[in-house]
Design a protein around this motif. Structure first.
Motif, PDB file in Angstrom:
ATOM      1  N   PRO A   1       0.945  -1.002   0.179  1.00  0.00           N
ATOM      2  CA  PRO A   1      -0.523  -0.020  -0.198  1.00  0.00           C
ATOM      3  C   PRO A   1       0.899   1.188  -0.210  1.00  0.00           C
ATOM      4  CG  PRO A   1       0.096  -1.164   1.789  1.00  0.00           C
ATOM      5  CD  PRO A   1       0.693  -1.545   1.290  1.00  0.00           C
ATOM      6  N   SER A   2       0.286   2.172  -0.687  1.00  0.00           N
ATOM      7  CA  SER A   2       1.074   3.307  -0.675  1.00  0.00           C
ATOM      8  C   SER A   2      -0.226   4.678  -0.974  1.00  0.00           C
ATOM      9  CB  SER A   2       2.121   4.098  -2.033  1.00  0.00           C
ATOM     10  OG  SER A   2       2.730   5.436  -1.284  1.00  0.00           O
ATOM     11  N   PHE A   3      -0.199   5.956  -0.768  1.00  0.00           N
ATOM     12  CA  PHE A   3      -1.316   6.744  -0.918  1.00  0.00           C
ATOM     13  C   PHE A   3      -1.008   7.669  -1.772  1.00  0.00           C
ATOM     14  CE2 PHE A   3      -3.702  10.238   0.395  1.00  0.00           C
ATOM     15  CZ  PHE A   3      -4.992   9.884   0.172  1.00  0.00           C
ATOM     16  N   GLU A   4      -1.406   7.839  -3.230  1.00  0.00           N
ATOM     17  CA  GLU A   4      -1.887   8.909  -3.902  1.00  0.00           C
ATOM     18  C   GLU A   4      -1.808  10.322  -3.961  1.00  0.00           C
ATOM     19  OE1 GLU A   4      -1.072  11.594  -6.808  1.00  0.00           O
ATOM     20  OE2 GLU A   4      -3.828  10.671  -6.326  1.00  0.00           O
ATOM     21  N   GLY A   5      -1.404  11.468  -3.330  1.00  0.00           N
ATOM     22  CA  GLY A   5      -1.558  12.692  -2.621  1.00  0.00           C
ATOM     23  C   GLY A   5      -1.966  13.559  -3.969  1.00  0.00           C
ATOM     24  N   ILE A   6      -2.056  13.623  -4.766  1.00  0.00           N
ATOM     25  CA  ILE A   6      -2.770  14.997  -5.669  1.00  0.00           C
ATOM     26  C   ILE A   6      -3.938  14.665  -5.772  1.00  0.00           C
ATOM     27  CG2 ILE A   6      -2.735  15.616  -8.383  1.00  0.00           C
ATOM     28  CD1 ILE A   6      -0.215  14.837  -8.313  1.00  0.00           C
TER      29      ILE A   6
ATOM     30  N   GLY B   1       1.445   4.589   2.694  1.00  0.00           N
ATOM     31  CA  GLY B   1       0.568   3.914   3.013  1.00  0.00           C
ATOM     32  C   GLY B   1       0.163   3.479   3.934  1.00  0.00           C
ATOM     33  N   GLY B   2       0.842   3.789   5.154  1.00  0.00           N
ATOM     34  CA  GLY B   2       0.526   3.640   7.028  1.00  0.00           C
ATOM     35  C   GLY B   2      -0.915   4.685   7.057  1.00  0.00           C
ATOM     36  N   LEU B   3      -1.509   5.648   5.864  1.00  0.00           N
ATOM     37  CA  LEU B   3      -2.261   6.672   6.033  1.00  0.00           C
ATOM     38  C   LEU B   3      -3.825   5.472   5.898  1.00  0.00           C
ATOM     39  CD1 LEU B   3      -0.708  10.117   3.910  1.00  0.00           C
ATOM     40  CD2 LEU B   3      -1.495  10.090   6.346  1.00  0.00           C
ATOM     41  N   TRP B   4      -3.491   5.306   5.156  1.00  0.00           N
ATOM     42  CA  TRP B   4      -5.124   4.095   4.969  1.00  0.00           C
ATOM     43  C   TRP B   4      -4.364   2.688   5.275  1.00  0.00           C
ATOM     44  CZ3 TRP B   4      -6.166   0.325   1.565  1.00  0.00           C
ATOM     45  CH2 TRP B   4      -4.909  -0.576   0.614  1.00  0.00           C
TER      46      TRP B   4
ATOM     47  N   MET C   1      11.846  -2.440  -6.933  1.00  0.00           N
ATOM     48  CA  MET C   1      11.258  -2.220  -4.910  1.00  0.00           C
ATOM     49  C   MET C   1      12.004  -1.059  -4.682  1.00  0.00           C
ATOM     50  SD  MET C   1       9.228  -5.099  -5.189  1.00  0.00           S
ATOM     51  CE  MET C   1       8.883  -4.650  -3.467  1.00  0.00           C
ATOM     52  N   VAL C   2      13.081  -0.486  -5.115  1.00  0.00           N
ATOM     53  CA  VAL C   2      13.413   0.450  -4.163  1.00  0.00           C
ATOM     54  C   VAL C   2      12.194   1.540  -4.236  1.00  0.00           C
ATOM     55  CG1 VAL C   2      15.158   1.630  -5.854  1.00  0.00           C
ATOM     56  CG2 VAL C   2      15.329   1.527  -3.233  1.00  0.00           C
ATOM     57  N   LYS C   3      11.820   1.911  -5.572  1.00  0.00           N
ATOM     58  CA  LYS C   3      10.947   2.798  -5.180  1.00  0.00           C
ATOM     59  C   LYS C   3       9.040   2.655  -4.889  1.00  0.00           C
ATOM     60  CE  LYS C   3       8.853   5.697  -9.270  1.00  0.00           C
ATOM     61  NZ  LYS C   3       8.322   5.488 -10.732  1.00  0.00           N
ATOM     62  N   VAL C   4       9.210   0.967  -5.095  1.00  0.00           N
ATOM     63  CA  VAL C   4       8.146   1.043  -4.746  1.00  0.00           C
ATOM     64  C   VAL C   4       7.976   1.458  -2.843  1.00  0.00           C
ATOM     65  CG1 VAL C   4       5.892  -0.748  -3.989  1.00  0.00           C
ATOM     66  CG2 VAL C   4       7.224  -0.511  -5.973  1.00  0.00           C
ATOM     67  N   ALA C   5       9.173   0.514  -2.262  1.00  0.00           N
ATOM     68  CA  ALA C   5       9.914   1.123  -1.001  1.00  0.00           C
ATOM     69  C   ALA C   5       9.218   2.202  -0.251  1.00  0.00           C
ATOM     70  CB  ALA C   5      11.167   0.263  -0.800  1.00  0.00           C
ATOM     71  N   LEU C   6      10.391   3.560  -1.221  1.00  0.00           N
ATOM     72  CA  LEU C   6       9.999   4.533  -0.634  1.00  0.00           C
ATOM     73  C   LEU C   6       8.522   4.892  -0.990  1.00  0.00           C
ATOM     74  CD1 LEU C   6      13.407   6.142  -3.123  1.00  0.00           C
ATOM     75  CD2 LEU C   6      13.071   5.810  -0.313  1.00  0.00           C
ATOM     76  N   ALA C   7       7.644   4.937  -1.390  1.00  0.00           N
ATOM     77  CA  ALA C   7       6.671   5.019  -2.116  1.00  0.00           C
ATOM     78  C   ALA C   7       5.676   4.876  -1.002  1.00  0.00           C
ATOM     79  CB  ALA C   7       5.625   4.510  -3.198  1.00  0.00           C
ATOM     80  N   THR C   8       5.602   3.552  -0.032  1.00  0.00           N
ATOM     81  CA  THR C   8       5.173   3.282   0.585  1.00  0.00           C
ATOM     82  C   THR C   8       5.361   3.737   2.528  1.00  0.00           C
ATOM     83  OG1 THR C   8       3.759   1.575   1.510  1.00  0.00           O
ATOM     84  CG2 THR C   8       6.783   0.472   1.236  1.00  0.00           C
TER      85      THR C   8
ATOM     86  N   ARG D   1      -4.328   2.837  15.720  1.00  0.00           N
ATOM     87  CA  ARG D   1      -4.610   1.235  16.693  1.00  0.00           C
ATOM     88  C   ARG D   1      -6.037   1.162  15.625  1.00  0.00           C
ATOM     89  NH1 ARG D   1      -3.426  -0.534  21.056  1.00  0.00           N
ATOM     90  NH2 ARG D   1      -4.594  -1.475  22.077  1.00  0.00           N
ATOM     91  N   ALA D   2      -7.013   1.692  15.772  1.00  0.00           N
ATOM     92  CA  ALA D   2      -7.884   0.991  15.068  1.00  0.00           C
ATOM     93  C   ALA D   2      -7.812   0.654  13.761  1.00  0.00           C
ATOM     94  CB  ALA D   2      -9.079   2.154  14.809  1.00  0.00           C
ATOM     95  N   GLN D   3      -7.362   1.246  12.594  1.00  0.00           N
ATOM     96  CA  GLN D   3      -7.639   0.419  11.258  1.00  0.00           C
ATOM     97  C   GLN D   3      -7.270  -1.083  11.844  1.00  0.00           C
ATOM     98  OE1 GLN D   3      -4.764  -0.314   9.637  1.00  0.00           O
ATOM     99  NE2 GLN D   3      -5.815  -1.372   7.972  1.00  0.00           N
ATOM    100  N   SER D   4      -5.165  -0.726  12.555  1.00  0.00           N
ATOM    101  CA  SER D   4      -5.122  -2.073  12.921  1.00  0.00           C
ATOM    102  C   SER D   4      -5.835  -3.234  13.159  1.00  0.00           C
ATOM    103  CB  SER D   4      -3.685  -1.886  13.213  1.00  0.00           C
ATOM    104  OG  SER D   4      -2.415  -3.521  13.421  1.00  0.00           O
ATOM    105  N   HIS D   5      -6.663  -3.106  14.044  1.00  0.00           N
ATOM    106  CA  HIS D   5      -7.284  -3.572  15.123  1.00  0.00           C
ATOM    107  C   HIS D   5      -8.600  -4.324  13.979  1.00  0.00           C
ATOM    108  CE1 HIS D   5      -5.202  -4.232  18.861  1.00  0.00           C
ATOM    109  NE2 HIS D   5      -5.285  -3.268  18.122  1.00  0.00           N
ATOM    110  N   ASN D   6      -9.320  -3.317  12.808  1.00  0.00           N
ATOM    111  CA  ASN D   6      -9.973  -3.369  12.546  1.00  0.00           C
ATOM    112  C   ASN D   6      -9.697  -4.385  10.909  1.00  0.00           C
ATOM    113  OD1 ASN D   6     -13.058  -2.649  11.389  1.00  0.00           O
ATOM    114  ND2 ASN D   6     -11.843  -1.672   9.656  1.00  0.00           N
ATOM    115  N   ALA D   7      -8.740  -4.295  10.722  1.00  0.00           N
ATOM    116  CA  ALA D   7      -7.427  -5.475   9.759  1.00  0.00           C
ATOM    117  C   ALA D   7      -7.716  -7.320  10.053  1.00  0.00           C
ATOM    118  CB  ALA D   7      -6.834  -4.782   8.671  1.00  0.00           C
ATOM    119  N   LEU D   8      -7.468  -6.535  11.135  1.00  0.00           N
ATOM    120  CA  LEU D   8      -7.290  -7.880  11.743  1.00  0.00           C
ATOM    121  C   LEU D   8      -8.529  -8.749  11.585  1.00  0.00           C
ATOM    122  CD1 LEU D   8      -4.365  -7.707  14.427  1.00  0.00           C
ATOM    123  CD2 LEU D   8      -4.091  -8.929  12.207  1.00  0.00           C
ATOM    124  N   GLY D   9      -9.783  -8.188  12.761  1.00  0.00           N
ATOM    125  CA  GLY D   9     -10.740  -8.326  12.782  1.00  0.00           C
ATOM    126  C   GLY D   9     -11.746  -9.032  11.648  1.00  0.00           C
ATOM    127  N   GLN D  10     -11.391  -7.686  10.478  1.00  0.00           N
ATOM    128  CA  GLN D  10     -12.136  -8.860   8.986  1.00  0.00           C
ATOM    129  C   GLN D  10     -11.677 -10.008   9.024  1.00  0.00           C
ATOM    130  OE1 GLN D  10     -12.434  -5.146   7.328  1.00  0.00           O
ATOM    131  NE2 GLN D  10     -14.027  -4.008   7.702  1.00  0.00           N
TER     132      GLN D  10
END
Length: 174
Positions: free
Chosen positions: A9-14, A64-67, A37-44, A125-134
Motif C-alpha cells: 500500500p501507498s497513498f496517492e497525494g494529488i 501507505g500507513g495513512l490508510w 522495488m526501491v521505488k515501491v519501498a520509498l513510496a510505501t 491502532r483502530a485501523q490495524s485492529h479492524n483489519a485483523l478482525g475483518q
C-alpha cells in the motif's frame, strides 16, 4: 525478479486516494510490473511528517500507513480474489512494528484539538485492529497470526535520529 505475490500500500497525494503496488500475479495487474522495488519501498514508507512525498509519473506517493497501517486485509482480499482457493485454505501472517496504547482519558473525553493532538495514533491502532478482525472473519481466527512487539505504555519511539530503541520480542495473536 520476485517469486512471491505482493500487494504494497501507498497513498496517492494529488487525488487523495489509496494506491496498491502489485506484482503481476493476476492478468489485470500490469501497471506495476516494471516498478523497481526501491521505488515501491520509498513510496510505501514516505511518512509525511518526516519525509517528502515521492514523485511517481505525475503522482505524489506518501506512506501507505495513512490508510493501511496494517495491510493484512489487502493481502487476504487479493489472495481470495486472485487465486482459486477457499477461505478456509488461506493462512495469513501479519507482522507488526510495535504498537502504542491509546485510551480516551478524562482530558480527551471533553474534546478539543489540544487534547486530541495525537489522534493519528488512535486512527492507526483502530485501523490495524479492524483489519485483523475483518481478516479473521474471512479466513477464520485460527488461520490468522499476528506477531507484534508488546504494548509498552512508557516507551516513546520516534522516527528521527533522537530515537533510542531497545529490541523487544513478543507475539500477540490478533
Amino acid at each position: 525478479m520476485l517469486i512471491h505475490s505482493l500487494c504494497i500500500p501507498s497513498f496517492e497525494g494529488i487525488h487523495g486516494e489509496p494506491w496498491i503496488y502489485k506484482t503481476p500475479h493476476h492478468p489485470d495487474y500490469r501497471r506495476d510490473r516494471v516498478e523497481r522495488m526501491v521505488k515501491v519501498a520509498l513510496a510505501t514508507s514516505a511518512a509525511p511528517t518526516y519525509l517528502r512525498a515521492l514523485p511517481n509519473n505525475g503522482y505524489l506517493m506518501v506512506d501507505g500507513g495513512l490508510w493501511a497501517n496494517n495491510p493484512i486485509m489487502n493481502a487476504v482480499t487479493d489472495a481470495l480474489a486472485c487465486y482459486d482457493i477457499k477461505r478456509s485454505q488461506l493462512r495469513a501472517l501479519s507482522l507488526g512494528c510495535g504498537e502504542t496504547a491509546f485510551t480516551v482519558d478524562a482530558a480527551r473525553s471533553g474534546g478539543g484539538m489540544l487534547q486530541w493532538k495525537d489522534a493519528i495514533r488512535a486512527a492507526m491502532r483502530a485501523q490495524s485492529h479492524n483489519a485483523l478482525g475483518q481478516s479473521g472473519l474471512l479466513v477464520g481466527r485460527d488461520n490468522l497470526v499476528r506477531l507484534d512487539a508488546p504494548v509498552n505504555r512508557r516507551a516513546k519511539l520516534t522516527l528521527d535520529r533522537r530515537a533510542k530503541m531497545t529490541p523487544v520480542a513478543g507475539a500477540v495473536m490478533g
